[in-house]
Design an enzyme around this catalytic site. Structure first.
Site, PDB file in Angstrom:
ATOM      1  CG  HIS A   1      -2.156  39.967  31.186  1.00  0.00           C
ATOM      2  ND1 HIS A   1      -1.289  40.021  30.118  1.00  0.00           N
ATOM      3  CD2 HIS A   1      -1.771  40.955  32.009  1.00  0.00           C
ATOM      4  CE1 HIS A   1      -0.410  40.981  30.283  1.00  0.00           C
ATOM      5  NE2 HIS A   1      -0.685  41.574  31.434  1.00  0.00           N
TER       6      HIS A   1
ATOM      7  CE  LYS B   1      -3.974  44.296  29.433  1.00  0.00           C
ATOM      8  NZ  LYS B   1      -2.840  43.365  29.620  1.00  0.00           N
TER       9      LYS B   1
ATOM     10  CG  ASP C   1     -23.594  46.671  18.181  1.00  0.00           C
ATOM     11  OD1 ASP C   1     -24.055  46.403  19.306  1.00  0.00           O
ATOM     12  OD2 ASP C   1     -23.707  47.784  17.640  1.00  0.00           O
TER      13      ASP C   1
ATOM     14  CG  HIS D   1       2.099  47.957  29.315  1.00  0.00           C
ATOM     15  ND1 HIS D   1       0.834  47.604  28.903  1.00  0.00           N
ATOM     16  CD2 HIS D   1       2.263  47.380  30.526  1.00  0.00           C
ATOM     17  CE1 HIS D   1       0.253  46.865  29.820  1.00  0.00           C
ATOM     18  NE2 HIS D   1       1.096  46.707  30.816  1.00  0.00           N
TER      19      HIS D   1
ATOM     20  CE  LYS E   1       1.265  43.756  27.519  1.00  0.00           C
ATOM     21  NZ  LYS E   1       2.441  44.034  28.315  1.00  0.00           N
TER      22      LYS E   1
ATOM     23  CG  ASP F   1      10.289  37.032   6.930  1.00  0.00           C
ATOM     24  OD1 ASP F   1      11.405  37.457   7.288  1.00  0.00           O
ATOM     25  OD2 ASP F   1      10.056  35.825   6.756  1.00  0.00           O
TER      26      ASP F   1
END
Length: 428
Positions: A116, A118, A123, A300, A302, A307
């Site tokens: 899952h 991404k 380089d 979608h 996450k 604080d």
């Protein structure tokens, strides 16, 4: 609860990228500028108006003599055509598939333990981490189903950790396909990453979740930050159904006076997502948690801010699949400027695209919902581990040749959620 298992790395530059409109141009620009190597891990790669230019950019990089390693998930990217894959492998791109499994009567069977993450690393100097797949449905012109999501571009010493992780992942997969290696070859580590000078002031931490040594590392980071919160907590998460410990931490934070706000799906991409989350509304709102539902299009995201310094962007949802089963990665930050910027973007989302959940609108806790909660919290946390035990002990994946079987052209993600730990070698 023990201390976190990761260390802060200072001297980093951060840039928040919101949705595909900001993310894809930056990634393609850096791929075109790359000089040595490119690592990519993604749950979904589609052959569409986003995936095709991305594929062509990787092919052009390989033709310039760069090392290119691309890893996709066997479930999320199951319908790539043999021709699409061959265009990449023919120019030397290392194409890897996490847990490829054949369909049975046209149905995909590798439902659990998804890759899952991404990740894009250029380089060894620049990285992109977040929740955005390589597909058209992360751009607004896709229509009502286009997704609201975030990623972060990071440059600085923490990229060493991300680069080394990608290098070791590819090496680990390759070694597990070479069964005749001697023991000293199998234990060989990846070459050291280049030394990276500080380029900014942000502290960052690269955190992963797998089914080997890092079972709950991302959840631990959330829980430590929530327990330490004194002012505010804002969490935007697409698939929200965490374990009871994290829920209790949120409730306790609200009870001690912390302003706790959740941004969840109001227009979900799957019918059950909102119904599942609604089962938690009464428990949280009784303690003073404020809940918004994003209603413009599927959420979608996450991401979270806590604080005035802590923030995170990554691939991990707060649900059983991401927290206990999938392979995930998040960047966690200790930086006031980035915290403030992400918080402002979330405030804009709340004010312009969300509806606040009122107490009178909370679904009644009928017998169905009470039974669902009971089963979920007493059995659900362990269910992914039970179902996914065999896949967790599968062999490693390796470089893949294109399949000769005809497959359909996939335009949507039927599973909705995304997630590399080693998987099986094979073909799409």
């Amino acid at each position: 609860m023990s201390k976190p298992r990761h260390d802060w790395v200072g001297g980093n530059r951060l840039e928040l990228l919101e949705n595909g409109e900001a993310y894809y141009p930056r990634v393609l620009e850096e791929i075109a500028r790359a000089q040595k190597e490119i690592f990519v891990e993604t749950f979904i790669l589609f052959d569409d108006k986003v995936g095709k230019p991305f594929q062509q950019a990787l092919i052009a990089a390989a033709q310039r003599g760069l090392r290119v390693e691309l890893t996709v998930d066997g479930y999320g990217s199951a319908n790539l055509t043999p021709e699409f894959i061959a265009e990449m492998t023919d120019v030397g791109i290392g194409f890897h598939v996490y847990r490829p499994q054949p369909k049975i009567m046209g149905v995909r069977t590798n439902l659990f333990r998804r890759l899952h993450r991404k990740l894009v690393v250029i380089d060894g100097r620049l990285a992109f981490v977040g929740g955005i797949n390589i597909s058209h449905d992360h751009i607004a012109d896709y229509g009502e189903g286009s997704k609201q999501d975030y990623a972060v571009e990071v440059e600085g010493p923490v990229v060493r950790d991300i680069h080394r992780f990608c290098e070791l992942s590819v090496a680990k997969h390759a070694m597990k396909t070479q069964t005749r290696q001697r023991w000293w070859q199998r234990k060989r580590a990846a070459p050291p990453a280049p030394h990276l000078q500080p380029v900014g002031s942000a502290r960052a931490m690269f955190v992963v979740r797998d089914n080997e040594r890092h079972h709950d590392d991302i959840e631990r980071q959330y829980r430590h930050a929530i327990k330490a919160a004194r002012q505010r907590i804002v969490i935007a998460n697409a698939y929200f159904f965490p374990g009871f410990r994290l829920l209790r931490n949120l409730r306790d934070a609200a009870r001690r006076g912390v302003d706790v706000t959740l941004i969840l799906q109001g227009k979900p991409d799957m019918w059950y997502v909102k119904w599942v989350a609604e089962n938690l509304y009464e428990y949280l709102m009784k303690a003073g948690v404020t809940i918004y539902e994003y209603c413009e299009r599927p959420l979608h995201a996450k991401v979270a801010v806590i604080d005035d310094r802590w923030a995170t962007v990554g691939s991990s949802n707060l649900d059983p699949l991401s927290l206990y089963l999938n392979l995930e990665s998040n960047l966690v930050f200790d930086d006031a400027a980035f915290n403030q910027h992400l918080a402002s973007r979330l405030q804009n989302l709340m004010h312009n695209s969300c509806r606040k959940v009122e107490w009178t609108a909370i679904p009644k806790r009928d017998i169905r919902r009470q039974l669902f909660n009971f089963v979920t919290y007493h059995l659900g946390r362990r269910f992914p581990a039970w179902v996914g035990w065999r896949p967790a002990h599968a062999a490693g994946l390796g470089q893949t040749k294109p399949d000769t079987r005809a497959v359909g052209d996939q335009r949507q993600n039927p599973g909705g959620m995304e997630s590399a730990e080693p998987g099986t070698s094979g073909r799409l």
